[in-house]
Design a protein around this motif. Structure first.
Motif, mmCIF file in Angstrom:
data_model
loop_
_atom_site.group_PDB
_atom_site.id
_atom_site.type_symbol
_atom_site.label_atom_id
_atom_site.label_comp_id
_atom_site.label_asym_id
_atom_site.label_seq_id
_atom_site.Cartn_x
_atom_site.Cartn_y
_atom_site.Cartn_z
ATOM 1 N N PHE A 10 0.797 -1.217 0.000
ATOM 2 C CA PHE A 10 0.000 0.000 0.000
ATOM 3 C C PHE A 10 0.837 1.278 0.000
ATOM 4 N N SER A 11 2.014 1.240 0.616
ATOM 5 C CA SER A 11 2.859 2.427 0.762
ATOM 6 C C SER A 11 4.322 2.069 0.512
ATOM 7 N N THR A 12 5.091 3.028 0.028
ATOM 8 C CA THR A 12 6.535 2.836 -0.099
ATOM 9 C C THR A 12 7.156 2.964 1.291
ATOM 10 N N ILE A 13 7.917 1.952 1.694
ATOM 11 C CA ILE A 13 8.508 1.933 3.032
ATOM 12 C C ILE A 13 9.912 2.519 2.999
ATOM 13 N N VAL A 14 10.156 3.423 3.930
ATOM 14 C CA VAL A 14 11.429 4.130 4.051
ATOM 15 C C VAL A 14 11.983 3.877 5.445
ATOM 16 N N ALA A 15 13.287 3.616 5.549
ATOM 17 C CA ALA A 15 13.908 3.388 6.855
ATOM 18 C C ALA A 15 14.381 4.710 7.439
ATOM 19 N N ASP A 16 13.933 5.008 8.635
ATOM 20 C CA ASP A 16 14.319 6.248 9.315
ATOM 21 C C ASP A 16 15.496 5.951 10.239
ATOM 22 N N THR A 17 16.675 5.824 9.639
ATOM 23 C CA THR A 17 17.848 5.411 10.415
ATOM 24 C C THR A 17 19.127 5.614 9.613
ATOM 25 N N GLY A 18 20.227 5.687 10.336
ATOM 26 C CA GLY A 18 21.536 5.694 9.689
ATOM 27 C C GLY A 18 22.267 4.385 9.934
ATOM 28 N N ASP A 19 21.541 3.409 10.482
ATOM 29 C CA ASP A 19 22.124 2.108 10.808
ATOM 30 C C ASP A 19 22.069 1.196 9.585
ATOM 31 N N ILE A 20 23.224 0.930 9.008
ATOM 32 C CA ILE A 20 23.310 0.133 7.778
ATOM 33 C C ILE A 20 22.753 -1.273 7.995
ATOM 34 N N GLU A 21 23.031 -1.857 9.150
ATOM 35 C CA GLU A 21 22.577 -3.222 9.438
ATOM 36 C C GLU A 21 21.057 -3.319 9.390
ATOM 37 N N SER A 22 20.377 -2.342 9.975
ATOM 38 C CA SER A 22 18.905 -2.336 9.959
ATOM 39 C C SER A 22 18.374 -2.161 8.547
ATOM 40 N N LYS A 25 18.552 -5.368 6.758
ATOM 41 C CA LYS A 25 17.597 -6.351 7.275
ATOM 42 C C LYS A 25 16.183 -6.124 6.743
ATOM 43 N N TYR A 26 15.726 -4.858 6.726
ATOM 44 C CA TYR A 26 14.321 -4.592 6.419
ATOM 45 C C TYR A 26 14.071 -4.221 4.953
ATOM 46 N N LYS A 27 15.141 -4.003 4.199
ATOM 47 C CA LYS A 27 15.046 -3.778 2.750
ATOM 48 C C LYS A 27 14.035 -2.696 2.365
ATOM 49 N N PRO A 28 14.201 -1.474 2.858
ATOM 50 C CA PRO A 28 13.310 -0.382 2.464
ATOM 51 C C PRO A 28 13.640 0.107 1.050
ATOM 52 N N GLU A 29 12.744 0.889 0.489
ATOM 53 C CA GLU A 29 12.998 1.510 -0.817
ATOM 54 C C GLU A 29 13.980 2.677 -0.671
ATOM 55 N N ASP A 30 13.720 3.524 0.322
ATOM 56 C CA ASP A 30 14.523 4.724 0.571
ATOM 57 C C ASP A 30 14.989 4.721 2.028
ATOM 58 N N ALA A 31 15.781 5.745 2.367
ATOM 59 C CA ALA A 31 16.196 5.931 3.763
ATOM 60 C C ALA A 31 16.263 7.420 4.072
ATOM 61 N N THR A 32 15.971 7.773 5.314
ATOM 62 C CA THR A 32 16.059 9.157 5.763
ATOM 63 C C THR A 32 17.017 9.253 6.935
ATOM 64 N N THR A 33 17.759 10.345 6.972
ATOM 65 C CA THR A 33 18.626 10.631 8.114
ATOM 66 C C THR A 33 18.334 12.054 8.582
ATOM 67 N N ASN A 34 18.789 12.371 9.779
ATOM 68 C CA ASN A 34 18.723 13.737 10.301
ATOM 69 C C ASN A 34 19.920 13.911 11.226
ATOM 70 N N PRO A 35 20.176 15.112 11.740
ATOM 71 C CA PRO A 35 21.359 15.300 12.595
ATOM 72 C C PRO A 35 21.415 14.362 13.800
ATOM 73 N N SER A 36 20.261 14.034 14.367
ATOM 74 C CA SER A 36 20.227 13.123 15.510
ATOM 75 C C SER A 36 20.675 11.722 15.099
ATOM 76 N N LEU A 37 20.194 11.250 13.944
ATOM 77 C CA LEU A 37 20.553 9.914 13.462
ATOM 78 C C LEU A 37 22.002 9.864 12.992
ATOM 79 N N ILE A 38 22.487 10.956 12.401
ATOM 80 C CA ILE A 38 23.901 11.027 12.000
ATOM 81 C C ILE A 38 24.784 10.914 13.237
ATOM 82 N N LEU A 39 24.407 11.631 14.293
ATOM 83 C CA LEU A 39 25.174 11.599 15.538
ATOM 84 C C LEU A 39 25.200 10.189 16.123
ATOM 85 N N GLN A 40 24.060 9.517 16.122
ATOM 86 C CA GLN A 40 24.008 8.128 16.598
ATOM 87 C C GLN A 40 24.913 7.231 15.762
#
Length: 316
Positions: A10-22, A25-40
């Protein structure tokens, strides 16, 4: 079928993370990062090489000490994005320094610098979304950047006026923050944590979705900042949904049947006259939640950017 696989229908799934392993694992279409995730991400031992590469790049480029820190920070943003793009078929969203959110000119210059860094690594600008806070200045920056085939993800969307102005400016994608809207209503004792229906964050995205589709706007709606899978499932059918690894795991482990909740209307209407800057600022100002959460989001992303720069300053 688990709920994650069902939701992908129903929807395109995007991973909200900078963790390559995740991401793997979950095989999203896209990925999003932000300063908080970059810092992590840079605090993980496995990503130490990103800091080393960035520091080496900044020293080689030279310039004033403060310029080296900024160059190293931009380099980390891009290098992490490059690593993520190796694992996904679609877009990476990379965020401009939140401290620039009230300058159209500075946002444009920073966005072009980020795109240049990606292209130096062999990544087409067509795979990168520049993330900007949805201030008037950033919306106008996105409008200008589009002329250079640089597409943007306008984030920290809390008010309907933000969403409307983005669509009217031809922004590529917006990220309405469901969970943070929910948080505000809970903090004001306007909603209990045990509430299980369509909460104000979900209702906000539904309103935007209906409006965009009714007027045939091409701007993509990507629900973001979720607190639970119920919020996600209430928005099945939204163009895109960016989801944290914790909630991706929960969706994958659940097999309850889900149905599409959002469907585009079959009849389109002529869009209204675009908001002026004055009208935008007044309409946004009328929404206390949106004013508070946008300001808070920009401040917090700014703090995380400073934390990243402090790490780099010790190396430089």
């Amino acid at each position: 079928m688990n709920q994650l696989d069902a939701l992908k229908k129903f929807s395109t799934i995007v991973a909200d993370t900078g963790d390559i392993e995740s991401i793997c694992k979950y095989k999203p279409e896209d990925a999003t990062t932000n300063p908080s995730l970059i810092l992590q991400a840079v605090n993980l031992n496995v990503n130490q090489f990103l800091i080393d590469q960035a520091v080496e790049y900044a020293k080689k480029k030279g310039g004033l000490y403060k310029d080296q820190i900024i160059n190293a920070s931009d380099k980390i943003l891009v290098d992490l994005g490059v690593e993520i793009l190796k694992k996904i078929p679609g877009y990476i969203s990379s965020e401009v320094d939140a401290r620039l959110s009230f300058s159209t000119e500075k946002c444009i210059l920073k966005a072009k610098k980020i795109i240049d860094l990606y292209e130096e690594k062999g990544i087409s600008r067509n795979r990168v979304l520049i993330k900007l806070a949805a201030t008037w200045e950033c919306i106008k920056a996105a409008e200008e950047l589009k002329k250079d085939n640089i597409h943007c993800n306008l984030t920290l969307v809390f008010s309907f006026s933000q969403a409307r102005a983005c669509a009217e400016s031809g922004v590529f994608l917006i990220s309405p923050f469901v969970g943070r809207i929910y948080d505000w209503y809970v903090s004001q004792n306007l909603l209990s944590k045990s509430f299980s229906g369509k909460d104000p964050g979900v209702i906000s995205v539904c309103k935007i979705y209906e409006y965009y589709k009714k007027h045939n706007y091409k701007t993509i709606i990507m629900g973001a900042s979720f607190r639970n899978i119920e919020q996600i499932l209430h928005l099945s059918g939204c163009d895109r949904l960016t989801i944290s690894p914790v909630l991706l795991k929960e969706l994958e482990s659940n097999t309850r049947t889900i149905t599409r909740q959002l469907n585009p209307p079959g009849v389109f209407s002529v869009p209204p006259v675009a908001l002026s800057e004055e009208e935008f600022r007044w309409e946004h100002n009328q929404d206390a939640m949106a004013v508070q959460k946008l300001s808070e989001g920009i401040r917090n992303f700014g703090k995380d950017q400073l934390s990243l720069e402090e790490i780099l300053s010790k190396k430089i």
